[in-house]
Design an enzyme around this catalytic site. Structure first.
Site, PDB file in Angstrom:
ATOM      1  N   GLY A  10      23.061 107.241  -2.437  1.00 50.82           N
ATOM      2  CA  GLY A  10      24.061 107.950  -3.222  1.00 50.82           C
ATOM      3  C   GLY A  10      23.425 108.896  -4.226  1.00 50.82           C
ATOM      4  CG  ASP A  22      32.829 105.384  -3.277  1.00 52.23           C
ATOM      5  OD1 ASP A  22      33.505 104.561  -2.636  1.00 52.23           O
ATOM      6  OD2 ASP A  22      32.169 105.085  -4.280  1.00 52.23           O
ATOM      7  NE  ARG A  34      57.253  89.963   1.816  1.00 50.64           N
ATOM      8  CZ  ARG A  34      56.717  89.003   2.533  1.00 50.64           C
ATOM      9  NH1 ARG A  34      55.627  89.255   3.237  1.00 50.64           N
ATOM     10  NH2 ARG A  34      57.233  87.796   2.556  1.00 50.64           N
ATOM     11  CD  GLN A  61      37.890  99.478   0.359  1.00 52.32           C
ATOM     12  OE1 GLN A  61      38.105 100.647   0.065  1.00 52.32           O
ATOM     13  NE2 GLN A  61      37.935  98.516  -0.538  1.00 52.32           N
ATOM     14  NE  ARG A 115      23.221  93.188  34.839  1.00 49.46           N
ATOM     15  CZ  ARG A 115      23.897  92.041  34.886  1.00 49.46           C
ATOM     16  NH1 ARG A 115      24.945  91.860  34.098  1.00 49.46           N
ATOM     17  NH2 ARG A 115      23.521  91.083  35.712  1.00 49.46           N
ATOM     18  N   GLY A 129      36.948 116.255  31.833  1.00 50.06           N
ATOM     19  CA  GLY A 129      37.101 117.421  32.691  1.00 50.06           C
ATOM     20  C   GLY A 129      35.741 118.018  33.011  1.00 50.06           C
ATOM     21  CD  GLN A 182      36.467 107.674  29.087  1.00 48.95           C
ATOM     22  OE1 GLN A 182      35.706 108.608  28.867  1.00 48.95           O
ATOM     23  NE2 GLN A 182      36.763 107.299  30.328  1.00 48.95           N
TER      24      GLN A 182
END
Length: 775
Positions: free
Chosen positions: A113, A161, A196, A295, A571, A580, A672
Site C-alpha cells: 500500500g 481498498d 427486512r 473481504q 497429468r 468464436g 463460460q
C-alpha cells in the site's frame, strides 16, 4: 563478500510484499520471478516484508522458476508480510542496506500500500548516505559498495481498498469487491423474503471505493463514503429515499457503509446509527452485517490475476529501463492500459485526499480520486433515486428510447438495462424494452394481452443488477430478416433513439440499420451500441461487458481441473474455451491460470507447434518429479483449428507420452457464459449504459436529416487504451472490422500471448528442432 554484479544491464531483483495482504500479490511475485529469469536476471524473494529486509539471513533467498509454481491461484501472500517498526528508524534501514549489498541485490520490486511504497522511496533517497555510513563504520569496504551505488525501486500497489491515486485499480480490489457482492447477493435474498433492511459495513477508512462500487453492483438504496458525505439532513434524505422505494413496492432495503464514513461535520456515521434510524423512524426490521476480513481473504479473481501478472512483468521492464536519475515509478492501470507513474506524486495525491477530507473540502477529495470514481458516483446517484426533479429534462428534450438485446447472453446485460431504464426515468425519457431481439419486435409487437414492446418502470428492473442472462430476452437474428417490418415497428411505437446491447451480431445489426437509412426514414435516429459478449470480439472496443464474468467462470473451472491434474502428479488437461474466432478468452485465461500453452485462431495450430509443446511437456514433467502443484493445463480456443481438435490434441499428447504422463481433455461449454455477473461487468455496464443514454440525449432536438448526416449518430462505445470513446459506425466498419473472422482487425490483447508463453517457459520456435521439437 557480496557477489559480483551481473554483466550488462542484468540485475539481481528483490521482490517483497508489505502491508496488508491482498488477493493477487502472489501473481505479481510469480510474474516478477519468472520475468526476471527470462530476462537473464536473478530474482530474490524477501520474506516477511521489511522485517525480512532488516533481519536478512534465510529471509532473503534466491528464487528459482519452480518456486512460484501454483502461486496464481493462492490467496494472501506466500512470501509473507509483517509490520516492521525497525525499518521506520534509520538504524533499521542501515541494516537493510547492508543485507541487500551482502546479497548483491541492486533493485527492489515492492508490492504493498501507500505506506509501504513511501517507505521504499525514503529508502532509495537515503541509499547513498546509508552506504557511506556502512563504510565509515567499517561494516563494508568501499570496493564492496562500488557496484551498488544506485538502487532502483519499482512499486506495485496491492490494496483491497483501491485507495491509491493515479490508478483505476489496485491489486486485490476487484477480488475484495467480489466477496462483498457475493455476500450482499446472499443477504439480498433474505432481505426480500422477510421485507427486512440490512446495513452492511465494508472496509475503507479513507477511501469509499469498495462501498461505492458495492452500491453500484448491488443496487443498494443508500451508500456512505468518506469522500462525499451526504447532505446535512442526511437522516431525512436517507429515510425519504428508502420510504419512496418501499412505497413503490420494493420489499427490501440495503444500505452500505464504509468503515470511514462520516457526515459533513466529520461526525462518524456508524452502522448502528443507521440501523436505529431505519428501525425507529421507518419501523423496518433492520439487521447489521459487518463483513470484516472476509473481504481480504481467498484467491484472486481473474482480473486481479491478470492485473498482477501484467504489472509484475512491467515492473521488471521498468527496472531494466531505469537510469540512476529515473524517479521511482509505480505501475498503474488506466482503463485498459498499463502505465508507469511517479511514485511520490501518486502517494502525495493519495495523502491529499485524506487531508482534503479532514479540511471538509469534499469536492477536492472527489477530484483527487480518478475521474472514473466521480463518474461511478454520478451514475449511482442518477440510477438509484429516480425522482430527482432537478435532473428532469424539459418536455421537448424527452425521448422514447428503445432498448434491445442482440446475440448470445452475456453477464452484465441486465445491469446495463437496469441502469439505462433508471437513468431514462430520472431524465424524463420513456424507456421501451423490445423483447426477444428483432424477431420478437417484428413477430410479437402487437400480441395480446402483452406485446413485445413494453414501457418499463423502475420496479420492473430494480432487481436486475445481479441477474445473469437477459431478462428481456435476446436473439441472434438480424433486422435484415424483415427490414420493412422493423421500420414499421419503429414508426408505430415512435422510437426516437435506440440503445442496443450485444456482441458481433448487435454490431452487424447496427451496420444493417445504418445502410438501410436512405430507404427507411424510421432508422434516421441516434443509435448507441454497448458491446456485451463473452468473446470480446466487437470492433471499436478492447473490452466487452460479459467477458470478465466468462473469465471468472473459466478460471474457476480450470482451477478445479488443475487441482485434479496436480493430485495425480503426472497429468495434463487440454481445455476448450469459447470465444468464436477471437482468442481473447483463451489468452487471458491462460495468463490467469498459468497455462503451459494457449492455442488461438489468430495463430492457428500446426504439427511443429504440437511437437515443440509435447517435448516441452516431457521435459517439464521430468523436472517435476516429487513436486507439488505439478498439474498442467493447455487451453485451446474452439476455432483454433479444424483439424487439431481438443480431443485430437489430448490423444496425441497421450500417445507421445509413452506412459510417462497422462492426458485428458475437458470442455466447459456454456459454463463460460457465467451465472451471476462479476462486479466488474456490473459496474462497467452501469457506467457505459449511462454514457450511452447521455450520448443519445445529444440528438434530442435534431431533425432526421441532421441525424442521418452526422456520422456519429450511430456509434459504438468502447474502452481503448486509457480512454472511453464513441466510434462512428461507418468508420469502425471500414477501418477496424475483420468481417470474415468476426473480430477487430487489430486486437490489442495479441501482445499478451508472448507474456503467456514467457511465463510458462514455453520454448520459442527458433530455439527448437523443426522435426522433433527438442531444444
Amino acid at each position: 563478500m557480496p557477489p559480483p554484479p551481473l554483466p550488462g544491464k542484468k540485475r539481481r531483483i528483490g521482490v517483497m510484499t508489505s502491508g496488508g495482504d491482498a488477493p493477487g500479490m502472489n501473481g505479481a511475485v510469480r510474474a516478477v520471478v519468472r520475468m526476471s529469469i527470462a530476462k537473464g536476471c536473478e530474482p530474490y524473494g524477501i520474506y516477511e516484508g521489511y522485517e525480512g529486509l532488516v533481519r536478512g539471513g534465510d529471509l532473503i533467498k534466491q528464487m528459482k522458476w519452480e518456486d512460484v509454481r501454483g502461486y496464481l491461484s493462492e490467496g494472501g501472500t506466500l512470501i509473507g508480510t509483517a509490520r516492521c517498526k525497525a525499518f521506520m528508524e534509520r538504524a533499521g534501514r542501515l541494516q537493510a542496506a547492508r543485507n541487500m549489498v551482502s546479497a548483491g541485490i541492486d533493485a527492489l520490486v515492492i508490492i504493498g500500500g501507500d505506506g509501504s511504497l513511501t517507505g521504499a522511496d525514503t529508502f532509495r533517497k537515503e541509499w547513498s548516505g546509508l552506504l557511506k555510513e556502512l563504510v565509515d563504520k567499517s561494516e563494508l569496504m568501499s570496493s564492496q559498495i562500488e557496484p551498488f551505488k544506485h538502487l532502483n525501486i519499482v512499486g506495485l500497489v496491492g490494496s483491497i481498498d483501491n485507495d491509491m491515486s493515479s490508478t483505476d485499480a489496485t491489486i486485490g480490489c476487484y477480488s475484495s469487491l467480489g466477496r462483498i457482492c457475493e455476500a450482499v447477493d446472499y443477504i439480498d435474498a433474505t432481505a426480500f423474503s422477510h421485507q427486512r433492511a440490512f446495513v452492511i459495513e465494508v472496509m475503507g477508512r479513507h477511501c469509499g471505493w469498495l462501498a461505492l462500487m458495492a452500491g453500484v453492483s448491488t443496487g443498494a438504496d443508500f451508500v456512505f463514503i468518506p469522500e462525499k458525505p451526504p447532505s446535512e439532513n442526511w437522516e431525512d434524505e436517507m429515510c425519504g429515499i428508502v420510504s419512496r422505494h418501499r412505497n413503490m413496492g420494493k420489499r427490501k432495503t440495503i444500505v452500505i457503509v464504509a468503515e470511514g464514513a462520516h457526515d459533513l461535520s466529520l461526525n462518524k456515521v456508524t452502522p448502528t446509527k443507521v440501523k436505529d434510524l431505519l428501525s425507529n423512524r421507518l419501523k423496518l426490521d433492520t439487521r447489521i452485517t459487518t463483513l470484516g476480513h472476509v473481504q481480504r481473504g481467498g484467491g484472486a479473481c481473474a482480473y486481479d490475476r491478470m492485473l498482477s501478472t501484467l504489472q509484475g512483468v512491467e515492473a521488471v521492464e521498468a527496472v531494466l529501463d531505469a537510469k540512476p536519475e529515473t524517479p521511482t515509478p509505480v505501475i498503474c492501470i488506466i482503463e485498459n492500459k498499463i502505465v508507469r507513474k511517479p511514485l511520490i506524486k501518486a502517494v502525495e495525491d493519495t495523502h491529499a485526499v485524506a487531508k482534503a477530507i479532514e479540511a471538509k473540502d469534499f469536492n477536492r477529495a472527489m477530484k483527487l480520486r480518478d475521474a472514473e470514481f466521480a463518474e461511478y458516483h454520478n451514475a449511482y446517484i442518477t440510477t438509484t433515486a429516480i425522482d430527482q426533479p432537478q435532473m428532469r429534462l424539459p418536455k421537448e428534450k424527452q425521448m422514447r428510447i428503445g432498448i434491445i438485446h442482440v446475440g448470445a447472453p452475456a453477464g452484465g446485460m441486465n445491469s446495463a438495462t437496469r441502469a439505462a431504464v433508471a437513468y431514462c426515468l430520472t431524465r424524463g425519457h420513456t424507456p421501451l424494452a423490445l423483447h426477444n431481439g428483432f424477431p420478437g419486435l417484428c413477430r410479437h409487437h402487437d400480441d395480446q394481452p402483452v406485446g413485445s414492446v413494453r414501457e418499463m418502470n423502475w420496479l420492473d428492473v430494480e432487481g436486475w443488477v445481479s441477474k445473469g442472462g437477459s431478462e428481456i430476452g435476446t436473439n441472434r437474428a438480424l433486422p435484415s430478416e424483415d427490414m420493412p417490418k422493423t421500420a414499421f415497428c419503429f414508426e408505430k411505437y415512435k422510437i426516437d433513439a435506440l440503445f442496443i446491447i450485444g456482441g458481433f451480431e448487435a454490431f452487424t445489426a447496427v451496420s444493417e440499420l445504418r445502410k438501410a437509412r436512405p430507404e427507411y426514414p424510421a432508422f434516421r435516429i441516434p443509435i448507441a451500441l454497448l458491446p456485451a459478449t463473452i468473446s470480446n470480439n466487437v470492433p471499436g472496443t478492447e473490452y466487452s461487458v460479459g467477458s470478465d464474468t466468462c473469465l471468472n467462470a473459466l478460471v474457476g473451472y480450470c482451477d478445479a481441473i488443475k487441482q485434479s491434474a496436480s493430485a495425480s502428479r503426472r497429468r495434463v488437461f487440454v481445455v476448450e474455451t469459447q470465444g468464436g474466432k477471437s482468442g481473447y478468452i483463451a489468452t487471458i485465461a491462460g495468463l490467469s491460470i498459468g497455462a503451459l500453452a494457449v492455442y488461438t485462431p489468430e495463430e492457428g495450430i500446426n504439427i511443429r507447434m504440437l511437437a515443440r509443446d509435447i517435448e516441452h511437456l516431457r521435459v517439464s514433467f521430468a523436472k517435476d518429479q516429487g513436486q507439488s502443484r505439478a498439474g498442467k493445463l493447455i487451453l485451446r480456443n474452439e476455432h483454433a483449428s479444424n483439424t487439431y481438435t481438443t480431443e485430437v490434441i489430448a490423444n496425441m499428447i497421450r500417445e507421445e507420452a509413452r506412459g510417462r504422463f497422462e492426458s485428458r481433455f475437458a470442455i466447459p461449454g456454456h459454463v463460460q457464459q457465467g451465472g451471476t455477473p462479476s462486479p466488474m461487468d456490473r459496474v462497467r455496464a452501469v457506467r457505459l449504459a449511462v454514457k450511452c443514454i447521455t450520448f443519445l440525449e445529444g440528438f434530442a432536438e435534431k431533425s432526421k436529416d441532421e441525424i442521418m448526416a452526422d456520422p456519429m449518430s450511430m456509434s459504438v462505445i468502447g474502452i481503448k487504451g486509457a480512454s472511453v470513446v464513441f466510434g462512428g459506425m461507418e468508420r469502425v466498419e471500414k477501418e477496424e472490422t475483420d468481417w470474415k473472422d468476426r473480430r477487430p482487425q487489430d486486437e490489442s490483447w495479441l501482445q499478451l500471448k508472448k507474456i503467456v508463453d514467457t511465463l510458462s517457459g514455453r520454448p520459442k520456435p527458433e530455439d527448437c528442432c523443426e522435426t522433433c521439437g527438442k531444444k
